[in-house]
Design an enzyme around this catalytic site. Sequence first.
Site, PDB file in Angstrom:
ATOM      1  N   SER A   1     -14.374 124.013  26.323  1.00 31.75           N
ATOM      2  CA  SER A   1     -14.377 122.918  27.293  1.00 31.75           C
ATOM      3  C   SER A   1     -15.704 122.190  27.157  1.00 31.75           C
ATOM      4  CB  SER A   1     -14.251 123.484  28.715  1.00 31.75           C
ATOM      5  OG  SER A   1     -14.531 122.498  29.690  1.00 31.75           O
TER       6      SER A   1
ATOM      7  N   TYR B   1     -17.326 129.424  35.353  1.00 30.01           N
ATOM      8  CA  TYR B   1     -16.516 128.717  34.361  1.00 30.01           C
ATOM      9  C   TYR B   1     -17.376 128.267  33.190  1.00 30.01           C
ATOM     10  CZ  TYR B   1     -12.939 125.507  32.585  1.00 30.01           C
ATOM     11  OH  TYR B   1     -12.008 124.864  31.789  1.00 30.01           O
TER      12      TYR B   1
ATOM     13  N   LYS C   1     -16.971 129.385  29.118  1.00 27.41           N
ATOM     14  CA  LYS C   1     -16.690 128.416  28.069  1.00 27.41           C
ATOM     15  C   LYS C   1     -17.840 128.314  27.071  1.00 27.41           C
ATOM     16  CE  LYS C   1     -12.587 127.420  29.456  1.00 27.41           C
ATOM     17  NZ  LYS C   1     -11.408 127.811  28.652  1.00 27.41           N
TER      18      LYS C   1
END
Length: 275
Positions: free
Chosen positions: A146, A159, A163
């Site tokens: 991402s 998160y 990633k």
Amino acid sequence: MPNKPSRGAAAVVTGAGSGIGRAFALEIARRGGSVLCSDINLATAEETVALVEELGGQAWAFKCDVSKLNQVEALAEEAERVLPGPVSLVINNAGVGVGGKPVGEAPMADWKWTLGINLWGVIHGCHVFTPKLKQLGYGGIINVASTASFSAAPLMGAYNVTKAGALALTETMAVELAGSGVSVTALCPTLVKTNIKANGRIVGESSKLFDRLMDRFGMSPERVVNDALNALDRGDLYVMPQFDARMIWRAKRLVPRSYARGIGLINRFGVSRLH
């Protein structure tokens, strides 16, 4: 030996029950491949299989929690059993979204849940399938990371970490697999129109902001997937389908201090004005 890993592949796709994973399964089928569609929700994986079959392709569904190594090993065994040839393409896509609280306030349960799926899921997929691809001598792996892997977006600590780890793993594998015939690509999009919020833990004002930004700027998973598979075929290490992802990538590297200050100011003073 195929020149393009995305063409005529015997593929395994995790998180194939919806969103980017489903789009990967369908596009691989359009490119003449067969697909083992893995998802923690077997029913949605079976829906993807039905869609592939409507295109005239071959697909199978398999329930798998990618945070569990033994289940990913079982996935590999199932792939060897059902696919018409040895696995030549692996899409480590399964992931969840989490955000809305700063580091120190985000619950440890959210950290562990996100790390288990977004990072350990990719690690398990690479650990299990990379030796098989090396032995085969061709093929490819796409790890779905991402823009969050390098953007340092606030209130998304867990998160971002997962990633960033997926991106670092992909970069490491690109070095280790050089000359092996196996390509590896990191997919780093910004907003993609999927159900990641519905299946995730994005809370508070961040949830409202996410909805507004997604409605305004979200890209279709089909476009993202097409770009990713084409990038793998070219041997590209990175694919950033959206303009804003590429701009963030450059700014973070060229003016890191100014970038951090700017993002911090937006977080402190700008978010409330977007509501």
